[in-house]
Design a protein around this motif. Structure first.
Motif, short mmCIF file in Angstrom:
data_model
loop_
_atom_site.label_atom_id
_atom_site.label_comp_id
_atom_site.label_asym_id
_atom_site.label_seq_id
_atom_site.Cartn_x
_atom_site.Cartn_y
_atom_site.Cartn_z
N ARG A 184 11.11 1.52 3.49
CA ARG A 184 9.79 1.84 4.05
C ARG A 184 8.67 1.65 3.03
O ARG A 184 7.50 1.61 3.40
CB ARG A 184 9.77 3.29 4.56
N PHE A 185 9.01 1.54 1.77
CA PHE A 185 8.00 1.41 0.72
C PHE A 185 7.88 -0.04 0.26
O PHE A 185 8.87 -0.76 0.14
CB PHE A 185 8.35 2.32 -0.46
N ASP A 186 6.64 -0.44 0.02
CA ASP A 186 6.37 -1.82 -0.42
C ASP A 186 6.79 -2.04 -1.86
O ASP A 186 7.07 -3.17 -2.26
CB ASP A 186 4.86 -2.12 -0.29
N GLU A 187 6.78 -0.99 -2.65
CA GLU A 187 7.10 -1.11 -4.08
C GLU A 187 7.74 0.19 -4.56
O GLU A 187 7.29 1.28 -4.20
CB GLU A 187 5.82 -1.39 -4.89
N VAL A 188 8.81 0.06 -5.34
CA VAL A 188 9.43 1.21 -6.00
C VAL A 188 9.24 1.03 -7.50
O VAL A 188 9.58 -0.01 -8.06
CB VAL A 188 10.94 1.32 -5.68
N ILE A 189 8.65 2.04 -8.14
CA ILE A 189 8.36 1.96 -9.58
C ILE A 189 9.16 3.05 -10.29
O ILE A 189 9.09 4.23 -9.92
CB ILE A 189 6.85 2.13 -9.86
N TRP A 190 9.91 2.63 -11.30
CA TRP A 190 10.80 3.54 -12.02
C TRP A 190 10.14 4.00 -13.31
O TRP A 190 9.63 3.20 -14.09
CB TRP A 190 12.13 2.86 -12.31
N PHE A 191 10.17 5.30 -13.53
CA PHE A 191 9.63 5.91 -14.74
C PHE A 191 10.80 6.52 -15.53
O PHE A 191 11.36 7.53 -15.12
CB PHE A 191 8.60 6.99 -14.41
N ASP A 192 11.14 5.88 -16.64
CA ASP A 192 12.25 6.36 -17.46
C ASP A 192 11.72 7.08 -18.69
O ASP A 192 10.53 6.96 -19.05
CB ASP A 192 13.12 5.18 -17.90
N LYS A 193 12.60 7.81 -19.37
CA LYS A 193 12.21 8.41 -20.65
C LYS A 193 11.89 7.29 -21.63
O LYS A 193 12.55 6.24 -21.64
CB LYS A 193 13.33 9.30 -21.18
N PRO A 194 10.86 7.46 -22.46
CA PRO A 194 10.41 6.36 -23.31
C PRO A 194 11.40 6.01 -24.42
O PRO A 194 12.09 6.90 -24.95
CB PRO A 194 9.10 6.91 -23.90
N ASP A 195 11.45 4.73 -24.76
CA ASP A 195 12.25 4.31 -25.91
C ASP A 195 11.44 4.49 -27.19
O ASP A 195 10.30 4.95 -27.16
CB ASP A 195 12.72 2.86 -25.75
N GLU A 196 12.02 4.11 -28.31
CA GLU A 196 11.37 4.36 -29.60
C GLU A 196 10.02 3.66 -29.72
O GLU A 196 9.06 4.22 -30.27
CB GLU A 196 12.30 3.91 -30.74
N SER A 198 0.81 -1.23 0.00
CA SER A 198 0.00 0.00 0.00
C SER A 198 0.84 1.27 0.00
O SER A 198 0.28 2.37 -0.04
CB SER A 198 -0.93 0.00 1.22
N LYS A 199 2.16 1.13 0.06
CA LYS A 199 3.05 2.30 0.08
C LYS A 199 4.00 2.21 -1.12
O LYS A 199 4.83 1.30 -1.19
CB LYS A 199 3.82 2.36 1.40
N LEU A 200 3.84 3.16 -2.05
CA LEU A 200 4.56 3.11 -3.32
C LEU A 200 5.45 4.33 -3.48
O LEU A 200 5.08 5.44 -3.10
CB LEU A 200 3.59 3.05 -4.49
N LEU A 201 6.62 4.12 -4.08
CA LEU A 201 7.54 5.21 -4.38
C LEU A 201 7.76 5.26 -5.89
O LEU A 201 8.17 4.26 -6.49
CB LEU A 201 8.87 5.00 -3.65
N PHE A 202 7.44 6.40 -6.51
CA PHE A 202 7.63 6.60 -7.94
C PHE A 202 8.89 7.42 -8.15
O PHE A 202 9.03 8.52 -7.59
CB PHE A 202 6.45 7.37 -8.55
N CYS A 203 9.82 6.92 -8.96
CA CYS A 203 11.08 7.61 -9.22
C CYS A 203 11.29 7.79 -10.72
O CYS A 203 10.94 6.91 -11.51
CB CYS A 203 12.26 6.81 -8.66
N GLY A 204 11.90 8.91 -11.09
CA GLY A 204 12.23 9.12 -12.49
C GLY A 204 12.27 10.59 -12.83
O GLY A 204 11.82 11.44 -12.05
N PRO A 205 12.80 10.92 -14.02
CA PRO A 205 12.92 12.33 -14.42
C PRO A 205 11.55 12.98 -14.60
O PRO A 205 10.55 12.28 -14.78
CB PRO A 205 13.69 12.25 -15.75
N PRO A 206 11.50 14.31 -14.58
CA PRO A 206 10.21 15.00 -14.75
C PRO A 206 9.61 14.74 -16.11
O PRO A 206 10.31 14.55 -17.10
CB PRO A 206 10.58 16.48 -14.57
#
Length: 325
Positions: A233-245, A114-122
């Protein structure tokens, strides 16, 4: 239902029980029914409701302690507006399924994520994904007003944090905490003073103790600046990267699905590698606006090329500013 009928005339109790029923329907994936019930409850002036309901407060009375620090985020996007990698799609589907089987999982003595961390460039989809995720869950989304939360008075920021975590514990919702690094910056950073280190200590404690009825989602563009103790402390870390082709091609098809074009927009995907979704969206919008300005019915390749050049000029300007700083 018996409790609901028995609470007739007692506004706060009636609303709290109605909310419990709605949450149960959301967990059963009866989203249409849940949304209809929620809309009916919020529109208390309807003739089908008791006369006394007309003056009711918002769904589950909003606690005075948290009202200065959180605000309701009304959904404006759907799954058709977001493009995710295969791995992120898999994680979100898994989280949705887990939430809908919360009671079964807890009966087995197992924790529910229930605790998520979203990481990645703006500009790479963190905020829009949180919004769409909340809509798919059938839960209201509340954003934390960071400028209000971080107090100029020593000691108040930790107290304000306690109020929003109390809110997340009581209110079934998705609580979204953007720019999380402003609160969770590394305690090893010599530029930070002792008060901010105490805020991080409090934050770690609050996250540890939190058992939300929905989800806590924190998002950051500066994952390298986070305190090392935050991650576990977070149950899941989700990475958001710049999109590929490939993802860019999907995004372009989505953006032009209702727009006439004189060329295949996906052939431009390779020229947009290294751009964020937000930057690509600006390119698309600028190209489409050219047809409106010139009173044409379709987007032409020269429109798109000019929009790409404009975005590259914008990116170059930002790069120079970053280098100077």
């Amino acid at each position: 239902m018996k409790r609901l009928l028995a609470s007739y005339g007692r506004d706060d109790e009636f609303r709290a029980i109605a909310e419990q029923i709605i949450v149960e329907e959301e967990k059963k994936n009866n989203k249409v029914l849940a949304r209809t019930l929620r809309k009916s409850l919020e529109n208390g002036s309807s003739s089908s409701w008791p006369r006394s309901m007309k003056s009711l407060a918002p769904l589950i009375p909003f606690p005075d302690a948290a009202k200065d620090f959180v605000e309701r985020v009304e959904p404006t996007h759907t799954t058709k507006d977001v493009v995710l990698s295969a791995s992120n799609t898999r994680v979100f589907i898994s989280l949705l399924k887990e939430f809908r089987r919360t009671e079964d999982i807890q009966r087995k003595g197992l924790p529910v994520r229930s605790k998520l961390l979203f990481c990645g460039p703006p500009g790479c989809g963190k905020t829009i994904s949180a919004e769409v995720f909340a809509a798919e869950l059938g839960l209201p989304m509340f954003g934390v007003k960071l400028d209000q939360l971080i107090s100029s008075y020593l000691g108040e920021t930790a107290s304000n944090l306690r109020k929003i975590f109390d809110f997340a514990r009581k209110q079934p919702c998705v609580l979204f905490l953007d720019e999380f690094d402003a609160l969770a910056r590394s305690r090893d950073d010599s530029s930070e003073h002792n008060e901010l280190r105490r805020v991080v200590n409090s934050l770690l404690l609050f996250i540890d103790r939190l058992r939300p009825q929905g989800f806590l989602i924190a998002a950051t563009n500066l994952d390298h600046a986070l305190d090392s103790a935050i991650w576990r402390r977070f149950d899941e870390v989700i990475w958001f990267d710049k999109p590929d082709e490939q993802l860019i091609s999907r995004f372009l098809r989505m953006k032009f699905r209702n727009v006439a074009t004189a060329f295949d927009v996906t052939t431009k995907a390779d020229e947009l590698v290294g751009f964020s979704y937000a930057e690509i969206e600006r390119v698309c919008i600028q190209a489409i606006k050219s047809t409106v300005i010139e009173k044409r019915k379709d987007v032409r390749e020269r429109d798109f090329n000019a929009a790409i050049l404009d975005e590259r000029r914008r990116k170059a300007g930002r790069s120079r500013l970053a280098a100077q700083s």
